[in-house]
Structure formats: C-alpha cells, structure tokens
Design an enzyme around this catalytic site. Structure first.
Site, PDB file in Angstrom:
ATOM      1  N   LYS A  45       0.841  -1.222   0.000  1.00  0.00           N
ATOM      2  CA  LYS A  45       0.000   0.000   0.000  1.00  0.00           C
ATOM      3  C   LYS A  45       0.865   1.256   0.000  1.00  0.00           C
ATOM      4  O   LYS A  45       0.351   2.356   0.203  1.00  0.00           O
ATOM      5  CB  LYS A  45      -0.875   0.034   1.271  1.00  0.00           C
ATOM      6  N   LYS A  47       2.870   2.132   2.368  1.00  0.00           N
ATOM      7  CA  LYS A  47       2.785   2.694   3.717  1.00  0.00           C
ATOM      8  C   LYS A  47       3.857   2.007   4.557  1.00  0.00           C
ATOM      9  O   LYS A  47       4.042   0.791   4.438  1.00  0.00           O
ATOM     10  CB  LYS A  47       1.387   2.389   4.261  1.00  0.00           C
TER      11      LYS A  47
HETATM   12  N1  CTP Z   1      -9.142   6.198  13.432  1.00  0.00           N
HETATM   13  C1  CTP Z   1     -10.056   6.993  14.144  1.00  0.00           C
HETATM   14  N2  CTP Z   1      -9.688   8.257  14.544  1.00  0.00           N
HETATM   15  C2  CTP Z   1      -8.447   8.729  14.266  1.00  0.00           C
HETATM   16  C3  CTP Z   1      -7.504   7.929  13.567  1.00  0.00           C
HETATM   17  C4  CTP Z   1      -7.887   6.655  13.164  1.00  0.00           C
HETATM   18  O1  CTP Z   1     -11.185   6.561  14.399  1.00  0.00           O
HETATM   19  N3  CTP Z   1      -8.142   9.963  14.657  1.00  0.00           N
HETATM   20  C5  CTP Z   1      -9.544   4.869  12.980  1.00  0.00           C
HETATM   21  C6  CTP Z   1      -9.479   4.735  11.460  1.00  0.00           C
HETATM   22  O2  CTP Z   1     -10.639   5.302  10.870  1.00  0.00           O
HETATM   23  C7  CTP Z   1      -9.407   3.232  11.288  1.00  0.00           C
HETATM   24  C8  CTP Z   1      -8.626   2.787  12.548  1.00  0.00           C
HETATM   25  O3  CTP Z   1      -8.640   3.894  13.443  1.00  0.00           O
HETATM   26  O4  CTP Z   1     -10.698   2.653  11.344  1.00  0.00           O
HETATM   27  C9  CTP Z   1      -7.205   2.391  12.218  1.00  0.00           C
HETATM   28  O5  CTP Z   1      -6.672   3.449  11.470  1.00  0.00           O
HETATM   29  P1  CTP Z   1      -5.172   3.631  11.010  1.00  0.00           P
HETATM   30  O6  CTP Z   1      -5.142   3.873   9.556  1.00  0.00           O
HETATM   31  O7  CTP Z   1      -4.325   2.574  11.570  1.00  0.00           O
HETATM   32  O8  CTP Z   1      -4.852   4.971  11.830  1.00  0.00           O
HETATM   33  P2  CTP Z   1      -4.579   6.443  11.338  1.00  0.00           P
HETATM   34  O9  CTP Z   1      -4.156   7.217  12.540  1.00  0.00           O
HETATM   35  O10 CTP Z   1      -5.739   6.965  10.532  1.00  0.00           O
HETATM   36  O11 CTP Z   1      -3.314   6.172  10.404  1.00  0.00           O
HETATM   37  P3  CTP Z   1      -2.834   6.937   9.099  1.00  0.00           P
HETATM   38  O12 CTP Z   1      -2.627   8.357   9.496  1.00  0.00           O
HETATM   39  O13 CTP Z   1      -1.569   6.212   8.728  1.00  0.00           O
HETATM   40  O14 CTP Z   1      -3.940   6.752   8.085  1.00  0.00           O
END
Ligand code: CTP
Length: 153
Positions: A45, A47
């Site tokens: 991905k 990432k």
């Molecule tokens: N999530 C959430 N609130 C946030 C960050 C994440 O509810 N502030 C949720 C995402 O919507 C997802 C889950 O946590 O369902 C896992 O998300 P992940 O992608 O691991 O976390 P992110 O912090 O969004 O990571 P990135 O910035 O890499 O996208």
C-alpha cells in the site's frame, strides 16, 4: 448467540483515536476481532509503519476490549474472514465511508466518526522530523545551558 465484530487497520504508534474507535466497536457486540495490517501488506500500500507488525499486534491484543488479533495480508480477505469468524458487524472509521458497502451482503457494515486532530501519519511526521542531527544539536545546547546554570549557582 454472540455478536462478533471485526475491524481492519495498521494501528501504528497506537493513539487515542484508535482506542476510541475500538471501544465503540466493542460496544456494538460481544466479541471484537482486530485484523492488523502486516508490514508486507503495508509495503504493497506504499505505507511504512514505524512500529513493526509484531509490536502493533501485541499492543492491540493487550487491550481488554479486544478478544482476538489476526493478520491482515490483503484487501480481499474480508469476505472469507467474515464467514470464518461468524461476524455480525464489520466496522471502520468514516475515512472509509462507502468503501466497504459490498460487504453488506455478508454482515452489517458501519462507519464510525474519527476522533479529530490525531493520526498515525501526523505522529510519524513528528517522529521523522526529529532527525539524529537535530537531536545531537539539542544535546549540545542542553549541555551549554546546563554548564551556564552550574556556573551561575
Ligand atoms: N481512526 C479513528 N480516529 C483517528 C484515527 C484513526 O477513528 N483519529 C480509525 C481509522 O478510521 C481506522 C482505525 O482507526 O478505522 C485504524 O486506522 P489507522 O489507519 O491505523 O490509523 P490512522 O491514525 O488513521 O493512520 P494513518 O494516518 O496512517 O492513516
């Protein structure tokens, strides 16, 4: 019959947004299964998590609201997981709104509001901004200030 809930994510540098999402999901059923993205799947991905898969899975699995952690290897494992684990609810943050509606033939699909102002990407940016050279400079400044304070005492 137990209501099983499943979600998918990377959960890098575990933060309060992750915790609140998992708490809300757990309240939708009796058992919560979290599929944590492997490092190989993340590479596909484009990432790169700071914390390797084993650490991320261990942290998520240690939460009392999480009953089971499984690896997420690919985009298309979800339908098979839903059958295998007898899932009633698939849930994920609303940054994915509409993206998993095709799973509605298998179970309930819910998109929950994200917690504002916190994300793994922002934490990764902050961690990477602290490059080793800057940390060394901060140490030098600290040593000079420390010496000044000692001389003053
Ligand atoms: N999530 C959430 N609130 C946030 C960050 C994440 O509810 N502030 C949720 C995402 O919507 C997802 C889950 O946590 O369902 C896992 O998300 P992940 O992608 O691991 O976390 P992110 O912090 O969004 O990571 P990135 O910035 O890499 O996208």
């Amino acid at each position: 019959m137990a209501r099983n809930v499943i979600t998918y994510g990377t959960f890098d540098m575990f933060h309060v947004g992750h915790l609140r999402l998992l708490q809300r999901l757990r309240n939708l059923g009796d058992r919560l299964i979290v599929a944590v993205s492997t490092d190989e799947f993340n590479a596909a991905k484009n990432k790169k998590a700071i914390i390797p898969y084993e650490g991320r899975a261990e942290i998520v699995g240690s939460l009392k609201i999480v009953d089971q952690v499984i690896p997420e290897h690919s985009w298309d494992q979800k339908a098979a997981d839903i059958k295998k684990y007898d899932i009633s609810v698939f849930g994920i943050g609303d940054d994915w709104s509409g993206k998993f509606d095709h799973l509605k033939v298998h179970c309930e699909v819910v998109y929950l509001p994200r917690t504002p102002d916190v994300s793994s990407s922002a934490l990764r940016r902050m961690a990477r901004a602290l490059d080793p050279e800057m940390i060394e400079r901060l140490r030098e400044v600290h040593a000079v200030l420390d010496q000044m304070v000692r001389n003053f005492e």
